[in-house]
Design a protein around this motif. Structure first.
Motif, mmCIF file in Angstrom:
data_model
loop_
_atom_site.group_PDB
_atom_site.id
_atom_site.type_symbol
_atom_site.label_atom_id
_atom_site.label_comp_id
_atom_site.label_asym_id
_atom_site.label_seq_id
_atom_site.Cartn_x
_atom_site.Cartn_y
_atom_site.Cartn_z
ATOM 1 N N TYR A 53 0.659 -0.864 -0.169
ATOM 2 C CA TYR A 53 -0.087 -0.076 -0.043
ATOM 3 C C TYR A 53 0.885 1.517 0.064
ATOM 4 O O TYR A 53 0.227 2.168 -0.293
ATOM 5 C CB TYR A 53 -1.123 -0.004 1.240
ATOM 6 N N ARG A 54 2.111 1.269 0.447
ATOM 7 C CA ARG A 54 3.018 2.223 0.532
ATOM 8 C C ARG A 54 3.805 2.237 -0.676
ATOM 9 O O ARG A 54 4.770 3.435 -0.795
ATOM 10 C CB ARG A 54 3.862 2.230 1.834
ATOM 11 N N ALA A 92 3.427 -0.885 11.897
ATOM 12 C CA ALA A 92 3.633 0.296 11.052
ATOM 13 C C ALA A 92 2.791 -0.145 9.761
ATOM 14 O O ALA A 92 2.599 0.947 8.760
ATOM 15 C CB ALA A 92 5.197 0.517 10.581
ATOM 16 N N TYR A 93 2.596 -1.142 9.394
ATOM 17 C CA TYR A 93 2.017 -1.618 8.142
ATOM 18 C C TYR A 93 0.731 -2.099 8.233
ATOM 19 O O TYR A 93 0.040 -2.001 7.235
ATOM 20 C CB TYR A 93 3.087 -2.665 7.400
ATOM 21 N N ARG A 96 -4.955 0.563 10.525
ATOM 22 C CA ARG A 96 -5.499 1.179 11.694
ATOM 23 C C ARG A 96 -6.800 0.698 11.818
ATOM 24 O O ARG A 96 -7.632 0.251 10.877
ATOM 25 C CB ARG A 96 -5.503 2.725 11.526
ATOM 26 N N LEU A 120 -3.843 6.352 2.798
ATOM 27 C CA LEU A 120 -2.766 6.708 3.710
ATOM 28 C C LEU A 120 -3.186 8.080 4.357
ATOM 29 O O LEU A 120 -3.157 9.050 3.592
ATOM 30 C CB LEU A 120 -1.474 6.630 3.297
ATOM 31 N N ARG A 121 -3.454 8.120 5.647
ATOM 32 C CA ARG A 121 -3.748 9.403 6.189
ATOM 33 C C ARG A 121 -2.670 9.615 7.507
ATOM 34 O O ARG A 121 -2.386 8.657 8.245
ATOM 35 C CB ARG A 121 -5.071 9.511 6.853
ATOM 36 N N ASP A 122 -1.710 10.642 7.494
ATOM 37 C CA ASP A 122 -0.707 10.948 8.405
ATOM 38 C C ASP A 122 0.121 9.559 8.422
ATOM 39 O O ASP A 122 0.598 9.086 9.469
ATOM 40 C CB ASP A 122 -1.369 10.924 9.728
ATOM 41 N N ASP A 123 0.561 8.981 7.365
ATOM 42 C CA ASP A 123 1.204 7.689 7.150
ATOM 43 C C ASP A 123 0.858 6.513 7.617
ATOM 44 O O ASP A 123 1.439 5.906 8.222
ATOM 45 C CB ASP A 123 2.818 8.122 7.763
ATOM 46 N N ARG A 124 -0.630 6.649 8.075
ATOM 47 C CA ARG A 124 -1.214 5.434 8.508
ATOM 48 C C ARG A 124 -2.279 4.695 7.484
ATOM 49 O O ARG A 124 -2.769 5.704 6.794
ATOM 50 C CB ARG A 124 -2.002 5.864 9.820
ATOM 51 N N LEU A 125 -2.284 3.493 7.337
ATOM 52 C CA LEU A 125 -3.317 2.755 6.565
ATOM 53 C C LEU A 125 -4.606 2.848 6.840
ATOM 54 O O LEU A 125 -4.944 2.232 8.077
ATOM 55 C CB LEU A 125 -2.704 1.498 6.068
#
Length: 160
Positions: A53-54, A92-93, A96, A120-125
């Motif tokens: 996803y990143r 981290a991956y 959330r 991805l919002r604020d580096d969170r999935l």
């Protein structure tokens, strides 16, 4: 007397119970929390690679040869490198809110999300039920969901 026959669909619905996995409609519990999984396979993200996803515009499907078990679920990866990255820092991956839709969580409900509708919002999935919910999910909704998640997760873990 009539014979009782078990259909293919009926037999498949028994597999999760026989394998110690949650049955359809039950929420899989894991450690440290709750994550959505396919009810028949116990695959997280329906087998999509959480690291991917990143790395690109769409998630890559994982493969059976690159699996990792974490939080009571099987996670699949497109490569050994992605598997290694996840194994080093799964929080981290992993998505959330246990992979549930933020709008539902903010409203106090566990609403299943589609792993193909992500952001991805604020580096969170975060995963969403549909594209309309993803469009509506501004940081106010995300923050409300994050605030409500610990209580909702503990209620679900207790069967409430």
């Amino acid at each position: 007397m009539g014979k009782i026959r078990l259909t293919r669909r009926g037999a498949l619905s028994l597999l999760p119970a026989l394998m110690g996995r949650p049955a359809r409609g039950e929420t899989p519990l894991g450690v440290p929390g709750l994550y959505v999984a396919d009810p028949l396979t116990a695959l997280a993200l329906r087998g999509f690679d959480p690291v991917s996803y990143r790395l690109g515009p769409t998630p890559a499907p994982g493969v059976e040869t690159h699996e990792f078990t974490w939080s009571g679920l099987v996670w699949r990866f497109a490569s050994a490198a992605n598997r290694g990255a996840f194994a080093h820092a799964p929080e981290a991956y992993a998505p959330r809110l246990g992979g549930f839709d933020p709008e539902g969580v903010a409203g106090g409900r566990l609403v299943e999300a589609d792993p193909l509708v992500a952001a991805l919002r604020d580096d969170r999935l975060y995963l969403f039920r549909d594209a309309d919910r993803r469009k509506r999910a501004d940081m106010t909704v995300i923050d409300a969901a994050e605030a409500r998640w610990p209580l909702l997760r503990s209620d679900a873990a207790l069967g409430g």
